[in-house]
Motif scaffolding. Structure first.
Motif, PDB file in Angstrom:
ATOM      1  N   THR A   1       1.965   2.268   5.621  1.00  0.00           N
ATOM      2  CA  THR A   1       2.714   2.953   6.678  1.00  0.00           C
ATOM      3  C   THR A   1       4.229   2.751   6.540  1.00  0.00           C
ATOM      4  OG1 THR A   1       0.841   2.583   8.146  1.00  0.00           O
ATOM      5  CG2 THR A   1       2.934   3.197   9.176  1.00  0.00           C
TER       6      THR A   1
ATOM      7  N   LYS B   1       5.162  15.725   7.135  1.00  0.00           N
ATOM      8  CA  LYS B   1       5.955  15.711   8.368  1.00  0.00           C
ATOM      9  C   LYS B   1       7.294  16.436   8.139  1.00  0.00           C
ATOM     10  CE  LYS B   1       3.926  11.204   9.558  1.00  0.00           C
ATOM     11  NZ  LYS B   1       4.239   9.802   9.969  1.00  0.00           N
TER      12      LYS B   1
ATOM     13  N   ARG C   1      -5.422   7.898   1.558  1.00  0.00           N
ATOM     14  CA  ARG C   1      -4.554   6.851   2.127  1.00  0.00           C
ATOM     15  C   ARG C   1      -3.904   6.019   1.012  1.00  0.00           C
ATOM     16  NH1 ARG C   1      -3.481   6.438   7.655  1.00  0.00           N
ATOM     17  NH2 ARG C   1      -3.741   4.176   7.552  1.00  0.00           N
TER      18      ARG C   1
ATOM     19  N   ASN D   1       8.497   8.517   7.193  1.00  0.00           N
ATOM     20  CA  ASN D   1       7.600   8.198   6.060  1.00  0.00           C
ATOM     21  C   ASN D   1       6.840   9.424   5.536  1.00  0.00           C
ATOM     22  OD1 ASN D   1       5.736   8.440   8.091  1.00  0.00           O
ATOM     23  ND2 ASN D   1       4.910   6.379   7.911  1.00  0.00           N
TER      24      ASN D   1
ATOM     25  N   HIS E   1       1.351  12.141   6.776  1.00  0.00           N
ATOM     26  CA  HIS E   1       0.268  11.549   7.566  1.00  0.00           C
ATOM     27  C   HIS E   1      -1.064  11.815   6.877  1.00  0.00           C
ATOM     28  CE1 HIS E   1      -2.555  10.816  10.837  1.00  0.00           C
ATOM     29  NE2 HIS E   1      -3.110  11.957  10.471  1.00  0.00           N
ATOM     30  N   GLY E   2      -1.972  10.838   6.961  1.00  0.00           N
ATOM     31  CA  GLY E   2      -3.340  11.061   6.480  1.00  0.00           C
ATOM     32  C   GLY E   2      -4.334  10.398   7.410  1.00  0.00           C
TER      33      GLY E   2
HETATM   34  P1  RTP Z   1      -0.003   8.184   9.849  1.00  0.00           P
HETATM   35  O1  RTP Z   1      -0.949   8.121  11.019  1.00  0.00           O
HETATM   36  O2  RTP Z   1       1.249   8.977  10.119  1.00  0.00           O
HETATM   37  O3  RTP Z   1      -0.648   8.490   8.538  1.00  0.00           O
HETATM   38  O4  RTP Z   1       0.526   6.724   9.658  1.00  0.00           O
HETATM   39  P2  RTP Z   1      -0.305   5.420   9.609  1.00  0.00           P
HETATM   40  O5  RTP Z   1      -1.723   5.636   9.974  1.00  0.00           O
HETATM   41  O6  RTP Z   1       0.005   4.830   8.272  1.00  0.00           O
HETATM   42  O7  RTP Z   1       0.421   4.578  10.740  1.00  0.00           O
HETATM   43  P3  RTP Z   1       0.148   4.479  12.320  1.00  0.00           P
HETATM   44  O8  RTP Z   1       0.148   3.022  12.644  1.00  0.00           O
HETATM   45  O9  RTP Z   1      -0.989   5.320  12.761  1.00  0.00           O
HETATM   46  O10 RTP Z   1       1.494   5.065  12.864  1.00  0.00           O
HETATM   47  C1  RTP Z   1       1.682   6.450  12.892  1.00  0.00           C
HETATM   48  C2  RTP Z   1       3.095   6.782  12.553  1.00  0.00           C
HETATM   49  O11 RTP Z   1       3.954   6.231  13.525  1.00  0.00           O
HETATM   50  C3  RTP Z   1       5.202   5.937  12.931  1.00  0.00           C
HETATM   51  N1  RTP Z   1       5.544   4.567  13.202  1.00  0.00           N
HETATM   52  N2  RTP Z   1       6.713   4.190  13.595  1.00  0.00           N
HETATM   53  N3  RTP Z   1       7.663   0.768  14.234  1.00  0.00           N
HETATM   54  C4  RTP Z   1       7.826   2.076  14.162  1.00  0.00           C
HETATM   55  O12 RTP Z   1       8.858   2.619  14.446  1.00  0.00           O
HETATM   56  C5  RTP Z   1       6.676   2.869  13.740  1.00  0.00           C
HETATM   57  N4  RTP Z   1       5.470   2.425  13.437  1.00  0.00           N
HETATM   58  C6  RTP Z   1       4.749   3.506  13.086  1.00  0.00           C
HETATM   59  C7  RTP Z   1       5.090   6.185  11.450  1.00  0.00           C
HETATM   60  O13 RTP Z   1       5.631   7.473  11.181  1.00  0.00           O
HETATM   61  C8  RTP Z   1       3.589   6.203  11.232  1.00  0.00           C
HETATM   62  O14 RTP Z   1       3.255   6.991  10.120  1.00  0.00           O
END
Ligand code: RTP
Length: 155
Positions: A98, A16, A92, A119, A122-123
């Motif tokens: 996350t 990102k 992952r 963070n 992304h994956g």
């Molecule tokens: P990603 O898709 O980016 O790999 O992250 P992830 O699956 O681990 O997490 P996901 O729940 O799909 O959330 C996507 C991205 O949203 C942002 N996020 N912000 N509470 C918050 O402010 C919040 N929660 C999630 C993070 O950048 C997360 O990677």
């Protein structure tokens, strides 16, 4: 040991804007490379906000959706496709939880990030998401099929 093409799954990984701006591109690529995964697609681009909304469409009802899409489109993203046995789920693991406050030391987010909104990576979270995201970010001709050392020394 012979490895069959069907076992070599692919996943979509994106560094990102925060990861790119902080100069972590080589560090992140290195972790996937050293593990033994194979890079089959890579490009750098600034996604439009509309494109970011497509990428994160599953999260459209979440309160952070708008800020997240604004952020993803705020600067350069390094979009990649990595190939290898188990690369979707193990990718992952390399990335970590996350929320970087919860990701283990030794993971990319655990070692290199502090807050969930920054963070750095992304994956794809599963086989269908991986397919959809690869199709969204890459044209088929942008992905390369090749036999690398991994076929002889990793598998
Ligand atoms: P990603 O898709 O980016 O790999 O992250 P992830 O699956 O681990 O997490 P996901 O729940 O799909 O959330 C996507 C991205 O949203 C942002 N996020 N912000 N509470 C918050 O402010 C919040 N929660 C999630 C993070 O950048 C997360 O990677």
């Amino acid at each position: 040991q012979e490895v069959h093409a069907a076992e070599l799954e692919r996943t979509f990984i994106a560094i990102k804007p925060d990861g790119v701006q902080r100069g972590l591109v080589a560090e992140i690529i290195s972790r996937f490379e050293r593990k033994g995964f194979k890079l089959v697609g890579i490009k750098v681009l600034i996604p439009s906000k509309e494109f970011a909304q497509k990428h994160y469409h599953d999260l459209k009802d979440r309160p952070f959706f708008n800020g997240l899409c604004e952020f993803l489109s705020s600067g350069p993203v390094v979009a990649m496709v990595w190939e290898g046995q188990g690369v979707i789920s193990y990718g992952r693991k390399l990335i970590g939880a996350t929320d970087p406050q919860k990701s283990e030391p030794g993971t990319i987010r655990g070692d290199l990030a502090v807050v969930v909104g920054r963070n750095i990576i992304h994956g794809s979270d599963g086989p269908q998401t991986a397919k959809d995201e690869i199709n969204l970010w890459f044209k088929p001709e942008e992905l390369v099929n090749y036999t690398g050392n991994s076929e002889k020394w990793i598998y």
